[in-house]
Write an enzyme that holds these catalytic residues in place. Structure first.
Site, PDB file in Angstrom:
ATOM      1  CD  GLU A  24       4.197 -65.747 -13.939  1.00 51.03           C
ATOM      2  OE1 GLU A  24       3.772 -66.902 -13.776  1.00 51.03           O
ATOM      3  OE2 GLU A  24       5.325 -65.383 -13.578  1.00 51.03           O
ATOM      4  CG  ASP A  25       1.567 -67.769 -11.001  1.00 52.02           C
ATOM      5  OD1 ASP A  25       2.284 -66.811 -11.354  1.00 52.02           O
ATOM      6  OD2 ASP A  25       1.949 -68.611 -10.163  1.00 52.02           O
ATOM      7  CG  ASP A  83       3.932 -60.070  -5.442  1.00 48.09           C
ATOM      8  OD1 ASP A  83       3.286 -59.092  -5.061  1.00 48.09           O
ATOM      9  OD2 ASP A  83       4.531 -60.823  -4.642  1.00 48.09           O
ATOM     10  CE  LYS A 105      -0.053 -61.133  -4.339  1.00 45.82           C
ATOM     11  NZ  LYS A 105       0.724 -61.638  -3.187  1.00 45.82           N
ATOM     12  CG  PHE A 131       1.115 -65.834  -0.053  1.00 45.98           C
ATOM     13  CD1 PHE A 131       2.197 -65.442  -0.842  1.00 45.98           C
ATOM     14  CD2 PHE A 131       0.804 -67.179   0.015  1.00 45.98           C
ATOM     15  CE1 PHE A 131       2.956 -66.380  -1.537  1.00 45.98           C
ATOM     16  CE2 PHE A 131       1.554 -68.130  -0.671  1.00 45.98           C
ATOM     17  CZ  PHE A 131       2.624 -67.717  -1.446  1.00 45.98           C
ATOM     18  NE  ARG A 134       2.502 -76.233  -7.373  1.00 45.48           N
ATOM     19  CZ  ARG A 134       3.160 -75.093  -7.530  1.00 45.48           C
ATOM     20  NH1 ARG A 134       2.543 -74.055  -8.027  1.00 45.48           N
ATOM     21  NH2 ARG A 134       4.429 -74.972  -7.188  1.00 45.48           N
TER      22      ARG A 134
HETATM   23  P1  5GP Z   1       7.128 -61.427  -8.707  1.00 47.55           P
HETATM   24  O1  5GP Z   1       8.434 -61.733  -9.359  1.00 47.55           O
HETATM   25  O2  5GP Z   1       6.181 -60.639  -9.577  1.00 47.55           O
HETATM   26  O3  5GP Z   1       7.297 -60.797  -7.358  1.00 47.55           O
HETATM   27  O4  5GP Z   1       6.466 -62.792  -8.336  1.00 47.55           O
HETATM   28  C1  5GP Z   1       5.915 -63.579  -9.262  1.00 47.55           C
HETATM   29  C2  5GP Z   1       5.805 -64.983  -8.738  1.00 47.55           C
HETATM   30  O5  5GP Z   1       5.761 -65.058  -7.320  1.00 47.55           O
HETATM   31  C3  5GP Z   1       4.523 -65.578  -9.219  1.00 47.55           C
HETATM   32  O6  5GP Z   1       4.688 -66.177 -10.474  1.00 47.55           O
HETATM   33  C4  5GP Z   1       4.197 -66.554  -8.122  1.00 47.55           C
HETATM   34  O7  5GP Z   1       4.816 -67.792  -8.387  1.00 47.55           O
HETATM   35  C5  5GP Z   1       4.784 -65.961  -6.874  1.00 47.55           C
HETATM   36  N1  5GP Z   1       3.762 -65.236  -6.100  1.00 47.55           N
HETATM   37  C6  5GP Z   1       3.601 -63.910  -5.970  1.00 47.55           C
HETATM   38  N2  5GP Z   1       2.546 -63.617  -5.199  1.00 47.55           N
HETATM   39  C7  5GP Z   1       2.032 -64.806  -4.829  1.00 47.55           C
HETATM   40  C8  5GP Z   1       0.893 -65.198  -4.030  1.00 47.55           C
HETATM   41  O8  5GP Z   1       0.125 -64.395  -3.489  1.00 47.55           O
HETATM   42  N3  5GP Z   1       0.684 -66.526  -3.895  1.00 47.55           N
HETATM   43  C9  5GP Z   1       1.486 -67.472  -4.460  1.00 47.55           C
HETATM   44  N4  5GP Z   1       1.168 -68.738  -4.255  1.00 47.55           N
HETATM   45  N5  5GP Z   1       2.548 -67.153  -5.225  1.00 47.55           N
HETATM   46  C10 5GP Z   1       2.809 -65.829  -5.403  1.00 47.55           C
END
Ligand code: 5GP
Length: 179
Positions: free
Chosen positions: A100-101, A104, A132, A153, A166
């Site tokens: 996963e990238d 958050d 994060k 972000f 990207r």
């Molecule tokens: P979560 O469900 O943990 O809140 O969010 C996960 C997804 O939100 C990540 O896979 C990503 O696609 C997106 N995301 C969360 N933080 C960021 C960020 O700082 N930048 C970008 N580009 N995408 C984010």
């Protein structure tokens, strides 16, 4: 591409390459051959991480892709996760690593882990390039973490803002709402 859109480089190409290499070697040690090792890339954001990571894992691996949507076009989470593209093959009895990238709030990963665990893999681990922790809403286990960052972000190295940026080879903090 307007470089003024970006603040300072948060993580340089060299820093990313070095850390991804370390994670790849750690994974290769944790799963010595023979045996199945199956990496699942969460599209789209993790595609670049997957590409570098598998080249750093010196053993046989297989890959598959899954797409979920959690953020529509903005920078805050809707809290809703949808499965957009499913895997091509089953996971029963396999050693699986979710790639996963960024984690958050944790909602996307919690959803993915639940969906994939239900498919009876022999083991299920997760590798995230970025973490994060200050924004976490649900507890999730992440076995391999590239970098822990502040609540900013970020874009680049696969991560987008409204499908842009990207292809930036480093990770940067977005300013001016990406305009
Ligand atoms: P979560 O469900 O943990 O809140 O969010 C996960 C997804 O939100 C990540 O896979 C990503 O696609 C997106 N995301 C969360 N933080 C960021 C960020 O700082 N930048 C970008 N580009 N995408 C984010």
């Amino acid at each position: 591409m307007d470089e003024s859109t970006f603040e300072t480089v948060l993580l340089s190409t060299e820093q990313i390459q070095q850390r991804v290499g370390e994670i790849g070697r750690e994974i290769a040690r944790a799963y010595p051959e023979p045996g199945d090792l199956h990496l699942i890339c969460v599209l789209k954001g993790a595609f670049m991480f997957l590409g570098d990571l598998i080249r750093a894992i010196d053993r046989t691996v297989t890959i598959d892709f899954m797409a979920v949507s959690s953020y529509a076009k903005g920078t805050t989470s809707s809290g809703e996760v949808r499965l957009i593209k499913d895997l091509d093959t089953g996971l029963e009895g396999r050693n699986v690593i979710i790639v996963e990238d960024i984690v958050d709030t944790g909602l996307t990963l919690a959803y993915l882990q639940q969906v994939l665990r239900a498919r009876s893999p022999r083991s299920l681990r997760t590798a995230c390039l970025l973490n994060k922790p200050s924004r976490r809403l649900v507890e999730v286990t992440v076995d391999y973490i590239g970098f822990t960052i502040e609540d900013r972000f970020v874009v680049g190295y696969g991560l987008d803002y409204a499908e842009k940026y990207r292809n930036i080879p480093y990770i940067s903090v977005l300013q001016n709402n990406g305009q």
